[in-house]
Design an enzyme around this catalytic site. Structure first.
Site, mmCIF file in Angstrom:
data_model
loop_
_atom_site.group_PDB
_atom_site.id
_atom_site.type_symbol
_atom_site.label_atom_id
_atom_site.label_comp_id
_atom_site.label_asym_id
_atom_site.label_seq_id
_atom_site.Cartn_x
_atom_site.Cartn_y
_atom_site.Cartn_z
ATOM 1 C CB ALA A 51 52.967 83.979 42.279
ATOM 2 C CB SER A 52 48.382 83.380 40.219
ATOM 3 O OG SER A 52 49.320 83.704 39.215
ATOM 4 C CB ILE A 53 51.201 79.683 38.166
ATOM 5 C CG1 ILE A 53 50.120 80.283 37.261
ATOM 6 C CG2 ILE A 53 51.693 78.374 37.579
ATOM 7 C CD1 ILE A 53 50.581 80.558 35.848
ATOM 8 C CB ALA A 54 54.642 78.065 41.018
ATOM 9 C CD GLN A 55 53.785 77.299 48.191
ATOM 10 O OE1 GLN A 55 52.791 77.999 48.399
ATOM 11 N NE2 GLN A 55 54.150 76.348 49.042
ATOM 12 C CB VAL A 56 59.824 80.498 45.505
ATOM 13 C CG1 VAL A 56 61.328 80.278 45.658
ATOM 14 C CG2 VAL A 56 59.476 80.796 44.058
ATOM 15 C CG ASP A 204 55.250 88.004 34.032
ATOM 16 O OD1 ASP A 204 54.592 89.059 34.117
ATOM 17 O OD2 ASP A 204 55.095 87.048 34.818
#
Length: 248
Positions: A51-56, A204
């Site tokens: 996503a825009s701020i982090a990834q998993v 959110d």
């Protein structure tokens, strides 16, 4: 906004290009130190969602699976630069057009900035998730993955892995047999019970942050923003809903 724009915006939830495995490892090393991060995170999959701020990423350790959320490298600097630009723009608008002060552009930017800065510290998200987990265990409509505090920090958040289907994956959901009305009821009642009874809500709660587990439970993830409302606002919300139900 129209269908085309909203469809484009929906991709920001979990469909952005991921950053490299090497960059993810560098973030782990920066957070925990190279030796400790190698011991805490011996195995890390390719990105599952970005996503825009982090990834998993997914990690298996000791017979358990974990979700490892890694902040995007350099995202803090980029966002702070953008917020400075937004502040300058808001100030210019208020100076040039006095009528715009009614809309309070500078106050609006500060509200956005406060939320964005909080989202950049994953320790706050871990705290929000832990608090919400306590509440949802009492109510039973939602479930929240348990935080692994030893493997979490400012730029890293590790939780138990949830095996299931994100509500964004409509094709996979269509292949499953379940009571859609019951799922909708759980979403609605879960939100309202947390907000009205406890004054806390997931701020959110789009479908990308809801996972329908294989065992039928509904999980919430991503607690970067947790909203809080006081007793007066909770009563106001209840009165609005009561009037809506009574068609008053």
């Amino acid at each position: 906004f129209g269908v085309e724009t909203t469809t484009d915006l929906s991709r920001l939830k979990d469909k952005l290009p991921p950053f490299s495995q090497k960059a993810a490892r560098a973030q782990l090393d920066a957070e925990f130190g190279a030796e400790k991060s190698a011991a805490l995170f011996p195995d890390l999959s390719e990105p599952i969602a970005a996503a825009s701020i982090a990834q998993v990423h997914r990690m298996s350790l000791g017979g358990k699976d974990f979700a490892v959320k890694v902040l995007r490298p350099g995202v803090e600097t980029k966002i702070l630069n953008e917020l400075r630009a937004m502040r300058r723009a808001a100030s210019t608008i208020e100076t040039v057009d006095r009528a715009s002060k009614r809309m309070e552009p500078r106050a609006f930017v500060e509200t956005v900035a406060t939320s964005m800065v909080k989202e950049l510290d994953l320790r706050l998200e871990a705290g929000g998730a832990a608090e919400f987990r306590e509440l949802t265990e009492k109510e039973g409509h939602f479930h929240v993955p348990e935080v692994d505090w030893e493997r979490s920090g400012k730029s890293i958040l590790t939780t138990e892995w949830v095996a299931g289907t994100p509500l964004t994956d409509t094709v996979a959901l269509a292949a499953r047999k379940f009571d859609r009305k019951d799922l909708a009821r759980r979403v609605t009642q879960g939100f309202l019970e947390a907000a009205i009874h406890h004054g806390v809500f997931h701020a959110d709660m789009h479908e990308g942050n809801m996972i329908f587990a294989d065992d039928g439970r509904l999980f919430l993830v991503d607690f970067g923003i947790v909203g809080r409302i006081g007793m007066a606002e909770r009563r106001f919300l209840a009165e609005i809903l009561h009037g809506f139900i009574r068609r008053d």
